[in-house]
Design an enzyme around this catalytic site. Structure first.
Site, mmCIF file in Angstrom:
data_model
loop_
_atom_site.group_PDB
_atom_site.id
_atom_site.type_symbol
_atom_site.label_atom_id
_atom_site.label_comp_id
_atom_site.label_asym_id
_atom_site.label_seq_id
_atom_site.Cartn_x
_atom_site.Cartn_y
_atom_site.Cartn_z
ATOM 1 N N GLY A 13 3.718 4.988 12.988
ATOM 2 C CA GLY A 13 4.473 3.761 13.271
ATOM 3 C C GLY A 13 4.057 3.129 14.591
ATOM 4 C CD GLU B 223 14.016 1.619 8.566
ATOM 5 O OE1 GLU B 223 14.467 2.702 8.989
ATOM 6 O OE2 GLU B 223 14.607 0.541 8.701
ATOM 7 C CD GLU C 273 10.294 13.665 10.363
ATOM 8 O OE1 GLU C 273 9.218 13.154 10.699
ATOM 9 O OE2 GLU C 273 11.138 13.067 9.658
ATOM 10 C CE LYS D 261 -1.717 2.977 2.869
ATOM 11 N NZ LYS D 261 -1.819 4.138 1.979
ATOM 12 N N GLY E 287 7.244 5.465 7.557
ATOM 13 C CA GLY E 287 6.400 6.655 7.672
ATOM 14 C C GLY E 287 6.729 7.389 8.951
ATOM 15 C CB SER E 288 4.957 10.057 10.736
ATOM 16 O OG SER E 288 3.715 9.434 10.938
ATOM 17 C CB CYS F 287 13.516 9.769 6.941
ATOM 18 S SG CYS F 287 14.388 8.758 5.738
HETATM 19 P P1 NDP Z 1 2.652 8.757 7.409
HETATM 20 O O1 NDP Z 1 3.001 8.091 8.680
HETATM 21 O O2 NDP Z 1 1.587 9.776 7.428
HETATM 22 O O3 NDP Z 1 2.199 7.677 6.317
HETATM 23 C C1 NDP Z 1 3.023 6.594 5.939
HETATM 24 C C2 NDP Z 1 2.159 5.501 5.338
HETATM 25 O O4 NDP Z 1 1.310 4.962 6.376
HETATM 26 C C3 NDP Z 1 1.207 5.987 4.239
HETATM 27 O O5 NDP Z 1 1.056 4.986 3.278
HETATM 28 C C4 NDP Z 1 -0.096 6.204 4.997
HETATM 29 O O6 NDP Z 1 -1.245 6.163 4.160
HETATM 30 C C5 NDP Z 1 -0.050 5.027 5.961
HETATM 31 N N1 NDP Z 1 -0.879 5.163 7.154
HETATM 32 C C6 NDP Z 1 -1.395 6.280 7.727
HETATM 33 N N2 NDP Z 1 -2.131 5.970 8.819
HETATM 34 C C7 NDP Z 1 -2.086 4.617 8.947
HETATM 35 C C8 NDP Z 1 -2.652 3.690 9.868
HETATM 36 N N3 NDP Z 1 -3.427 4.077 10.882
HETATM 37 N N4 NDP Z 1 -2.394 2.382 9.697
HETATM 38 C C9 NDP Z 1 -1.615 1.952 8.694
HETATM 39 N N5 NDP Z 1 -1.058 2.789 7.765
HETATM 40 C C10 NDP Z 1 -1.282 4.102 7.900
HETATM 41 O O7 NDP Z 1 3.997 9.356 6.818
HETATM 42 P P2 NDP Z 1 4.211 10.217 5.490
HETATM 43 O O8 NDP Z 1 3.671 9.465 4.315
HETATM 44 O O9 NDP Z 1 3.727 11.596 5.710
HETATM 45 O O10 NDP Z 1 5.806 10.193 5.354
HETATM 46 C C11 NDP Z 1 6.627 11.072 6.024
HETATM 47 C C12 NDP Z 1 7.239 10.413 7.252
HETATM 48 O O11 NDP Z 1 7.948 9.231 6.856
HETATM 49 C C13 NDP Z 1 8.270 11.293 7.923
HETATM 50 O O12 NDP Z 1 8.115 11.212 9.318
HETATM 51 C C14 NDP Z 1 9.589 10.662 7.496
HETATM 52 O O13 NDP Z 1 10.662 10.925 8.375
HETATM 53 C C15 NDP Z 1 9.238 9.218 7.434
HETATM 54 N N6 NDP Z 1 10.169 8.476 6.595
HETATM 55 C C16 NDP Z 1 11.043 7.630 7.213
HETATM 56 C C17 NDP Z 1 12.016 6.973 6.468
HETATM 57 C C18 NDP Z 1 12.981 6.045 7.126
HETATM 58 O O14 NDP Z 1 13.549 5.208 6.424
HETATM 59 N N7 NDP Z 1 13.217 6.137 8.415
HETATM 60 C C19 NDP Z 1 12.115 7.169 5.012
HETATM 61 C C20 NDP Z 1 11.118 8.066 4.481
HETATM 62 C C21 NDP Z 1 10.188 8.691 5.248
HETATM 63 P P3 NDP Z 1 -1.889 7.483 3.510
HETATM 64 O O15 NDP Z 1 -0.846 8.544 3.468
HETATM 65 O O16 NDP Z 1 -2.302 7.022 2.163
HETATM 66 O O17 NDP Z 1 -3.067 7.850 4.361
#
Ligand code: NDP
Length: 453
Positions: free
Chosen positions: A200, A217, A353, A142, A195-196, A251
């Site tokens: 997470g 991550e 962040e 996803k 993601g965030s 990130c």
């Molecule tokens: P989000 O946490 O908002 O979203 C990440 C993914 O999780 C998206 O596909 C999102 O779907 C999905 N998601 C949202 N809510 C849920 C839930 N309740 N259950 C399961 N999945 C969910 O992050 P962003 O997309 O805004 O990305 C930015 C963040 O990612 C920053 O904090 C960044 O630091 C981090 N990041 C970390 C990396 C690493 O390797 N450490 C690398 C790159 C980014 P949708 O958006 O479609 O609603």
């Protein structure tokens, strides 16, 4: 509206159920031979790199050069990991009893759920998807709803490469519905999330509830330390690209610059001059250096942090700080690259962040103080030091609690053959890339045979 939401939820549920059932019926027992297809995938990605690059820039604004780098990362990941399909080492070892033979082999985990963010919409999916396949797993992936196209391109390429239907299942939809459906689904043995940190945590709790393997991550608040013996021009260059590359939406972004007081003024002056000269614009224009941010929500979040920096945190806004809205900027999400100076380490802009083109310059009196500042955040992804002194470099490397550390180079720049991941609020101990990712995506099984003669 309520009816529309209900209909959407129902549709989403059906799509998700179909994806999982498809992955389930093609589980690893059928797919084990699939390990060998990945090199063909690399050829397809190279063939269509230009198109994927243009699609990505159109989809999320990243400048063409960086979008090309994102696709290249998927290509590199494919070739590197394809080779691992021929190794997938286990080991043999002596056994306690003379008639016993002991060995350890890798088995697929089974069905994997992969949830990815929008900032590296092909690279990050590839980092999860390709090794999952090489280990013989089936997947439901996803992507972020903001960037489904780049992941779709990757999945289509898998199909063309001959990966059997149903092994890779792309499902789109928002995180709260489709994402949560993946993390809660009893058939998925593993969830790999990027993601965030806040999301997470939700993912981790859901996986803990049903004892699923969970790799995370998450966010970062990365620091570059600039010592008094540093090559200042080199450090400024590293800081500019670390802070403003991908419009600060990485990130690993260099969102804190911890500078020794002896070179603080000189560094800050050069940094501001260099930042002011950056060309902000349409990512599709090859001359653009800093593209837009992802969407209106991001603009609001970033602008609110700029306001916090100026007022609540009482930092000095040294350059930038405005949304660009005139002329060519009128229909996009453009924010000036922004530098705050005289930032106190405990303030919000130095702790949280921001995920946009904003960086904070923080003064430090000594190397040990700079290390303490670097470590003094909830995250632990990447850090760097600029110095000519190898002893200082090693001391900082040993004392900094991050997953990645650079010397005389910025905090950004992952490589597919090196393990990638963070500590503290950034990760939960797993690593992506390298051979280490295989440990996450395979189970080690220990069959022991006893000679009956
Ligand atoms: P989000 O946490 O908002 O979203 C990440 C993914 O999780 C998206 O596909 C999102 O779907 C999905 N998601 C949202 N809510 C849920 C839930 N309740 N259950 C399961 N999945 C969910 O992050 P962003 O997309 O805004 O990305 C930015 C963040 O990612 C920053 O904090 C960044 O630091 C981090 N990041 C970390 C990396 C690493 O390797 N450490 C690398 C790159 C980014 P949708 O958006 O479609 O609603």
């Amino acid at each position: 509206m309520v009816q529309a939401k209900k209909a959407l939820a129902k549709k989403t549920k059906t799509r998700k159920a179909r994806a999982v059932s498809s992955a389930r019926s093609n589980d690893y027992q059928n797919f084990i031979g699939g390990r060998w297809v990945s090199s063909r995938l690399g050829e397809i990605l190279i063939r269509d790199k230009e198109k994927y690059t243009a699609d990505m820039t159109r989809e999320m604004g990243k400048v063409l050069k960086e979008a090309g780098g994102d696709v290249q990362e998927a290509i590199d990941c494919t070739y590197y990991t394809a080779g691992e399909g021929r190794r997938l080492h286990g080991f043999t070892t002596p056994a306690e009893m003379p008639n016993k033979f002991a060995m350890c082999v890798r088995q697929p985990v089974g069905l994997c759920g992969l949830i990815t963010p929008w900032n590296f919409p092909m690279a990050i999916p590839s980092w999860k998807l390709i090794p999952a396949l090489v280990c013989g797993n089936t997947v439901v992936i996803k992507p972020a709803e903001a960037t489904p196209l780049s992941t779709y391109n990757l999945v289509r390429a898998c199909e063309e490469a001959g990966i059997p239907p149903g092994v890779v299942n792309l499902v789109t939809g928002y995180g709260e519905t489709v994402g949560a459906g993946i993390t809660n689904h009893p058939a998925l043995r593993l969830v790999s999330f990027t993601g965030s940190t806040d999301t997470g945590r939700v993912v981790a709790s859901a996986c803990a509830e049903r004892n699923a393997i969970c790799s995370l991550e998450m966010g970062g608040k990365n620091a570059i330390i600039v010592m008094d013996d540093a090559d200042i021009d080199n450090a400024v260059e590293g800081a500019v690209w670390g802070a403003f590359g991908t419009s600060g939406q990485r990130c690993t972004a260099s969102s804190r610059l911890v500078v020794h007081k002896k070179v603080y003024k000189q560094f800050a002056k050069k940094l501001v001059e260099r930042t002011r000269a950056l060309r902000v614009g349409n990512g599709a224009d090859p001359k653009t250096e800093v593209g837009p941010v992802i969407n209106e929500d991001a603009v609001h979040k970033i602008m609110s942090y700029i306001d916090i920096g100026e007022h609540e945190d009482a930092a000095t806004l040294a350059c930038g700080g405005q949304r660009l809205t005139k002329g060519d900027y009128a229909h996009g999400y453009f924010i000036e690259p922004t530098v705050f100076t005289d930032v106190a380490p405990h303030t919000r802009i130095a702790q949280e962040e921001i995920f946009g083109p904003v960086t904070s310059v923080i003064p430090a009196n000594s190397l040990d103080e700079a290390i303490e500042i670097t470590n003094g955040v909830r995250y632990g992804l990447s850090a760097a030091i600029y110095t000519q002194d190898v002893n200082r470099a090693f001391h900082a490397m040993e004392e900094t609690y991050t997953g990645i550390f650079y010397v005389n180079s910025s905090t950004i720049g992952a490589e597919v053959h090196l393990p990638f991941g963070g500590t503290k609020g950034t990760g939960n101990g797993h690593r992506e890339a390298g051979t280490q990712v295989l440990d996450m995506l395979s189970d080690l099984m220990i069959p022991i045979s006893i000679d009956s003669i």
